[in-house]
Write a protein that holds these residues in place. Structure first.
Motif, PDB file in Angstrom:
ATOM      1  N   LEU A 111      -3.096 -14.333   2.061  1.00  0.00           N
ATOM      2  CA  LEU A 111      -3.328 -12.892   1.991  1.00  0.00           C
ATOM      3  C   LEU A 111      -3.017 -12.330   3.372  1.00  0.00           C
ATOM      4  N   GLY A 112      -2.049 -11.436   3.431  1.00  0.00           N
ATOM      5  CA  GLY A 112      -1.514 -11.066   4.748  1.00  0.00           C
ATOM      6  C   GLY A 112      -1.683  -9.607   5.110  1.00  0.00           C
ATOM      7  N   GLY A 113      -0.690  -9.130   5.853  1.00  0.00           N
ATOM      8  CA  GLY A 113      -0.739  -7.763   6.376  1.00  0.00           C
ATOM      9  C   GLY A 113      -1.134  -7.741   7.837  1.00  0.00           C
ATOM     10  N   THR A 114      -1.027  -8.905   8.506  1.00  0.00           N
ATOM     11  CA  THR A 114      -1.441  -9.010   9.910  1.00  0.00           C
ATOM     12  C   THR A 114      -0.416  -9.826  10.699  1.00  0.00           C
TER      13      THR A 114
ATOM     14  N   LEU B 233       3.225 -15.281   0.191  1.00  0.00           N
ATOM     15  CA  LEU B 233       2.533 -14.302   1.031  1.00  0.00           C
ATOM     16  C   LEU B 233       2.231 -13.081   0.174  1.00  0.00           C
ATOM     17  N   SER B 234       0.990 -12.633   0.220  1.00  0.00           N
ATOM     18  CA  SER B 234       0.601 -11.459  -0.570  1.00  0.00           C
ATOM     19  C   SER B 234       0.315 -10.276   0.346  1.00  0.00           C
ATOM     20  N   LEU B 235       0.927  -9.132   0.032  1.00  0.00           N
ATOM     21  CA  LEU B 235       0.692  -7.902   0.796  1.00  0.00           C
ATOM     22  C   LEU B 235       0.107  -6.847  -0.135  1.00  0.00           C
ATOM     23  N   ALA B 236      -0.713  -5.972   0.458  1.00  0.00           N
ATOM     24  CA  ALA B 236      -1.318  -4.906  -0.346  1.00  0.00           C
ATOM     25  C   ALA B 236      -0.285  -3.867  -0.754  1.00  0.00           C
ATOM     26  N   GLY B 237       0.743  -3.689   0.077  1.00  0.00           N
ATOM     27  CA  GLY B 237       1.761  -2.692  -0.230  1.00  0.00           C
ATOM     28  C   GLY B 237       1.574  -1.391   0.526  1.00  0.00           C
ATOM     29  N   ARG B 238       0.770  -1.421   1.601  1.00  0.00           N
ATOM     30  CA  ARG B 238       0.525  -0.194   2.376  1.00  0.00           C
ATOM     31  C   ARG B 238       1.738   0.192   3.224  1.00  0.00           C
ATOM     32  N   THR B 239       2.504  -0.816   3.675  1.00  0.00           N
ATOM     33  CA  THR B 239       3.661  -0.544   4.529  1.00  0.00           C
ATOM     34  C   THR B 239       4.921  -0.519   3.666  1.00  0.00           C
TER      35      THR B 239
ATOM     36  N   VAL C 185       3.540  -8.266  -3.932  1.00  0.00           N
ATOM     37  CA  VAL C 185       3.004  -7.041  -3.348  1.00  0.00           C
ATOM     38  C   VAL C 185       2.094  -6.319  -4.341  1.00  0.00           C
ATOM     39  N   GLY C 186       0.922  -5.877  -3.859  1.00  0.00           N
ATOM     40  CA  GLY C 186       0.008  -5.077  -4.677  1.00  0.00           C
ATOM     41  C   GLY C 186      -1.299  -5.801  -4.939  1.00  0.00           C
ATOM     42  N   GLY C 187      -2.337  -5.008  -5.280  1.00  0.00           N
ATOM     43  CA  GLY C 187      -3.667  -5.571  -5.528  1.00  0.00           C
ATOM     44  C   GLY C 187      -3.677  -6.488  -6.742  1.00  0.00           C
ATOM     45  N   PHE C 188      -4.739  -7.308  -6.826  1.00  0.00           N
ATOM     46  CA  PHE C 188      -4.879  -8.273  -7.919  1.00  0.00           C
ATOM     47  C   PHE C 188      -5.771  -7.730  -9.029  1.00  0.00           C
ATOM     48  N   GLY C 189      -6.504  -6.663  -8.732  1.00  0.00           N
ATOM     49  CA  GLY C 189      -7.479  -6.158  -9.699  1.00  0.00           C
ATOM     50  C   GLY C 189      -8.853  -6.768  -9.429  1.00  0.00           C
ATOM     51  N   GLY C 190      -9.272  -6.719  -8.162  1.00  0.00           N
ATOM     52  CA  GLY C 190     -10.612  -7.205  -7.800  1.00  0.00           C
ATOM     53  C   GLY C 190     -10.710  -8.717  -7.823  1.00  0.00           C
ATOM     54  N   PRO C 191     -11.945  -9.240  -7.582  1.00  0.00           N
ATOM     55  CA  PRO C 191     -12.146 -10.698  -7.516  1.00  0.00           C
ATOM     56  C   PRO C 191     -11.732 -11.413  -8.793  1.00  0.00           C
TER      57      PRO C 191
ATOM     58  N   THR D 263      -6.155 -11.547   6.328  1.00  0.00           N
ATOM     59  CA  THR D 263      -6.102 -10.084   6.325  1.00  0.00           C
ATOM     60  C   THR D 263      -6.760  -9.521   7.589  1.00  0.00           C
ATOM     61  N   HIS D 264      -6.609  -8.232   7.751  1.00  0.00           N
ATOM     62  CA  HIS D 264      -7.097  -7.543   8.959  1.00  0.00           C
ATOM     63  C   HIS D 264      -8.632  -7.556   9.011  1.00  0.00           C
ATOM     64  N   PRO D 265      -9.204  -7.597  10.228  1.00  0.00           N
ATOM     65  CA  PRO D 265     -10.673  -7.604  10.337  1.00  0.00           C
ATOM     66  C   PRO D 265     -11.347  -6.425   9.629  1.00  0.00           C
ATOM     67  N   PHE D 266     -10.621  -5.317   9.434  1.00  0.00           N
ATOM     68  CA  PHE D 266     -11.217  -4.147   8.767  1.00  0.00           C
ATOM     69  C   PHE D 266     -10.921  -4.114   7.265  1.00  0.00           C
ATOM     70  N   ALA D 267     -10.219  -5.092   6.755  1.00  0.00           N
ATOM     71  CA  ALA D 267      -9.934  -5.143   5.313  1.00  0.00           C
ATOM     72  C   ALA D 267     -11.066  -5.922   4.638  1.00  0.00           C
ATOM     73  N   ALA D 268     -12.176  -5.226   4.353  1.00  0.00           N
ATOM     74  CA  ALA D 268     -13.389  -5.915   3.894  1.00  0.00           C
ATOM     75  C   ALA D 268     -13.348  -6.253   2.411  1.00  0.00           C
ATOM     76  N   ARG D 269     -12.714  -5.390   1.614  1.00  0.00           N
ATOM     77  CA  ARG D 269     -12.763  -5.607   0.158  1.00  0.00           C
ATOM     78  C   ARG D 269     -11.976  -6.835  -0.253  1.00  0.00           C
ATOM     79  N   ILE D 270     -10.786  -7.008   0.322  1.00  0.00           N
ATOM     80  CA  ILE D 270      -9.956  -8.144  -0.086  1.00  0.00           C
ATOM     81  C   ILE D 270     -10.599  -9.458   0.390  1.00  0.00           C
ATOM     82  N   SER D 271     -11.284  -9.430   1.529  1.00  0.00           N
ATOM     83  CA  SER D 271     -11.943 -10.666   2.003  1.00  0.00           C
ATOM     84  C   SER D 271     -13.110 -11.041   1.088  1.00  0.00           C
TER      85      SER D 271
ATOM     86  N   SER E 134     -10.439   3.822  18.607  1.00  0.00           N
ATOM     87  CA  SER E 134      -9.831   2.566  18.163  1.00  0.00           C
ATOM     88  C   SER E 134     -10.811   1.797  17.290  1.00  0.00           C
ATOM     89  N   LYS E 135     -10.248   1.020  16.368  1.00  0.00           N
ATOM     90  CA  LYS E 135     -11.064   0.010  15.692  1.00  0.00           C
ATOM     91  C   LYS E 135     -11.113  -1.212  16.597  1.00  0.00           C
ATOM     92  N   ASN E 136     -12.175  -2.002  16.505  1.00  0.00           N
ATOM     93  CA  ASN E 136     -12.206  -3.233  17.280  1.00  0.00           C
ATOM     94  C   ASN E 136     -11.396  -4.300  16.519  1.00  0.00           C
TER      95      ASN E 136
HETATM   96  N1  LIG Z   1      -7.788  -1.805   7.369  1.00  0.00           N
HETATM   97  C1  LIG Z   1      -7.014  -1.855   8.442  1.00  0.00           C
HETATM   98  O1  LIG Z   1      -7.340  -1.281   9.495  1.00  0.00           O
HETATM   99  C2  LIG Z   1      -5.738  -2.643   8.419  1.00  0.00           C
HETATM  100  C3  LIG Z   1      -4.954  -2.698   9.583  1.00  0.00           C
HETATM  101  C4  LIG Z   1      -3.772  -3.448   9.581  1.00  0.00           C
HETATM  102  C5  LIG Z   1      -3.397  -4.104   8.438  1.00  0.00           C
HETATM  103  N2  LIG Z   1      -4.184  -4.026   7.316  1.00  0.00           N
HETATM  104  C6  LIG Z   1      -3.722  -4.759   6.129  1.00  0.00           C
HETATM  105  O2  LIG Z   1      -3.492  -3.804   5.119  1.00  0.00           O
HETATM  106  C7  LIG Z   1      -3.915  -4.292   3.856  1.00  0.00           C
HETATM  107  C8  LIG Z   1      -4.845  -3.299   3.215  1.00  0.00           C
HETATM  108  O3  LIG Z   1      -5.951  -3.079   4.059  1.00  0.00           O
HETATM  109  P1  LIG Z   1      -7.259  -2.336   3.521  1.00  0.00           P
HETATM  110  O4  LIG Z   1      -8.150  -2.075   4.676  1.00  0.00           O
HETATM  111  O5  LIG Z   1      -6.875  -1.246   2.574  1.00  0.00           O
HETATM  112  O6  LIG Z   1      -7.891  -3.531   2.657  1.00  0.00           O
HETATM  113  P2  LIG Z   1      -9.157  -3.575   1.704  1.00  0.00           P
HETATM  114  O7  LIG Z   1      -9.902  -2.289   1.733  1.00  0.00           O
HETATM  115  O8  LIG Z   1      -9.900  -4.815   1.960  1.00  0.00           O
HETATM  116  O9  LIG Z   1      -8.434  -3.748   0.308  1.00  0.00           O
HETATM  117  C9  LIG Z   1      -8.308  -2.746  -0.668  1.00  0.00           C
HETATM  118  C10 LIG Z   1      -7.591  -3.347  -1.848  1.00  0.00           C
HETATM  119  O10 LIG Z   1      -6.208  -3.565  -1.547  1.00  0.00           O
HETATM  120  C11 LIG Z   1      -5.781  -4.783  -2.140  1.00  0.00           C
HETATM  121  N3  LIG Z   1      -5.352  -5.683  -1.072  1.00  0.00           N
HETATM  122  C12 LIG Z   1      -5.720  -5.700   0.241  1.00  0.00           C
HETATM  123  N4  LIG Z   1      -5.059  -6.628   0.927  1.00  0.00           N
HETATM  124  C13 LIG Z   1      -4.245  -7.266   0.044  1.00  0.00           C
HETATM  125  C14 LIG Z   1      -3.309  -8.305   0.147  1.00  0.00           C
HETATM  126  N5  LIG Z   1      -3.051  -8.910   1.340  1.00  0.00           N
HETATM  127  N6  LIG Z   1      -2.644  -8.678  -0.975  1.00  0.00           N
HETATM  128  C15 LIG Z   1      -2.867  -8.061  -2.164  1.00  0.00           C
HETATM  129  N7  LIG Z   1      -3.757  -7.058  -2.319  1.00  0.00           N
HETATM  130  C16 LIG Z   1      -4.428  -6.655  -1.233  1.00  0.00           C
HETATM  131  C17 LIG Z   1      -6.955  -5.314  -2.938  1.00  0.00           C
HETATM  132  O11 LIG Z   1      -6.801  -4.763  -4.238  1.00  0.00           O
HETATM  133  P3  LIG Z   1      -7.427  -5.490  -5.532  1.00  0.00           P
HETATM  134  O12 LIG Z   1      -8.903  -5.313  -5.437  1.00  0.00           O
HETATM  135  O13 LIG Z   1      -6.781  -4.760  -6.656  1.00  0.00           O
HETATM  136  O14 LIG Z   1      -7.031  -6.938  -5.466  1.00  0.00           O
HETATM  137  C18 LIG Z   1      -8.132  -4.717  -2.219  1.00  0.00           C
HETATM  138  O15 LIG Z   1      -9.295  -4.624  -2.997  1.00  0.00           O
HETATM  139  C19 LIG Z   1      -4.561  -5.651   4.089  1.00  0.00           C
HETATM  140  O16 LIG Z   1      -3.668  -6.630   3.614  1.00  0.00           O
HETATM  141  C20 LIG Z   1      -4.763  -5.725   5.585  1.00  0.00           C
HETATM  142  O17 LIG Z   1      -4.555  -7.038   6.079  1.00  0.00           O
HETATM  143  C21 LIG Z   1      -5.327  -3.313   7.279  1.00  0.00           C
END
Ligand SMILES: NC(=O)c1ccc[n+]([C@@H]2O[C@H](COP(=O)([O-])OP(=O)(O)OC[C@H]3O[C@@H](n4cnc5c(N)ncnc54)[C@H](OP(=O)(O)O)[C@@H]3O)[C@@H](O)[C@H]2O)c1
Length: 264
Positions: free
Chosen positions: A27-30, A50-56, A68-74, A93-101, A216-218
């Motif tokens: 689970l990436g994005g970092t 490698l799985s990405l949320a699709g934010r970028t 790419v894209g969410g899985f639909g929760g746990p 995943t990123h330290p602030f990505a709490a839901r996916i962790s 800034s976020k930590n």
């Molecule tokens: N938050 C930040 O500041 C930050 C900064 C830099 C990079 N990122 C990266 O951006 C992504 C989204 O961050 P967020 O803060 O929105 O996360 P989040 O609140 O923990 O996740 C929201 C939802 O996005 C989906 N998701 C998140 N990461 C995913 C991944 N790697 N692969 C597939 N689905 C993913 C999941 O959907 P489902 O519940 O449907 O599975 C999750 O419930 C993460 O991958 C994170 O590493 C975040």
């Protein structure tokens, strides 16, 4: 949603008599996930996805199959792990990505998959730092105060809208993706850039733009630490958003730690 199966990572790994490649989902994005992808791209004994949320919109190309894209929760993630025969899950995943962790911890347990989290250490306050620590981005907006200031905001696009509650400030907001109207305030300058950012360049930028407060976020890690060192050098206050809670699971600090765990 772009999706590729794990099989595309095998690349001729398991011919007759050879051991099947171990299936791994990252689970990436970092930066750490990208480093891991670069380190594992050539491995024929591992079938990594490698799985990405699709934010970028335009993620950097990496030498691993990507989905790419969410899985639909746990539950959705657990179903994916079972369906794809994933044997190891790496939450990078990123330290602030709490839901996916949280999803990763629950899904790994439900599917009986070994889980590792890559969690870079948080930045620690150093002599000369003037940090005001807060628990969330909305709290950060409040902590800047009533007096109008020039504020450098580096919390990412998704949470930038929180500063609309403090429209008296002039905002410089740096994000990878365009803000697209999420922050409707009268004094807004958008800066589109992707790190890493060095301390000297950050200090020059803050001086030129008359920045008075940094938000800034930590996040931790070296790639975006330059702004923190620059604020210290310039004697500027930093409103620092503390990290959210993450599940207690096996952790390493970086991609090298994850590689060692895979060998173990
Ligand atoms: N938050 C930040 O500041 C930050 C900064 C830099 C990079 N990122 C990266 O951006 C992504 C989204 O961050 P967020 O803060 O929105 O996360 P989040 O609140 O923990 O996740 C929201 C939802 O996005 C989906 N998701 C998140 N990461 C995913 C991944 N790697 N692969 C597939 N689905 C993913 C999941 O959907 P489902 O519940 O449907 O599975 C999750 O419930 C993460 O991958 C994170 O590493 C975040």
């Amino acid at each position: 949603m772009a999706s590729q199966g794990l099989d595309e990572g095998l690349d001729g790994a398991s011919g007759a008599g050879e051991k099947a490649a171990m299936r791994i989902l990252i689970l990436g994005g970092t930066t750490e996930a990208s480093a891991l992808a670069r380190a594992l791209g050539h491995r024929r004994d591992l079938a990594c996805t490698l799985s990405l949320a699709g934010r970028t919109a335009d993620p950097k190309p990496l030498p691993l199959p990507m989905r790419v894209g969410g899985f639909g929760g746990p539950e959705g993630l657990a179903a994916y792990l079972r369906a794809e025969g994933v044997e190891r899950l790496i939450d990078a995943t990123h330290p602030f990505a709490a839901r996916i962790s949280r999803s990763a911890a629950l899904a790994a347990e439900a599917a009986g998959v070994r889980l590792l989290a890559v969690r870079r250490p948080a930045w620690a306050r150093e002599p000369g730092d003037d940090w005001r620590e807060v628990a969330s981005v909305p709290e950060a907006a409040d902590a800047i105060g009533a007096t109008p200031r020039t504020v450098f905001v580096t919390v990412g696009r998704n949470e930038a809208g929180a500063f609309a509650r403090a429209p008296q400030h002039a905002y410089l907001v740096r994000t990878i993706e365009p803000l697209d109207g999420v922050l409707p305030v009268p004094h807004l300058t958008e800066i589109r850039a992707r790190g890493p950012f060095g301390a000297e360049a950050e200090a020059a930028f803050m001086r030129e733009r008359g920045v008075e407060v940094l938000v800034s976020k930590n996040a931790g890690g070296p790639a975006t630490y330059g702004k923190i060192a620059a604020a210290r050098a310039l004697g500027l206050p930093v409103v620092m958003v503390r990290r959210p809670e993450k599940p207690a699971v096996t952790c390493v600090d970086d991609a090298a730690g994850a590689l060692r765990w895979l060998e173990g």
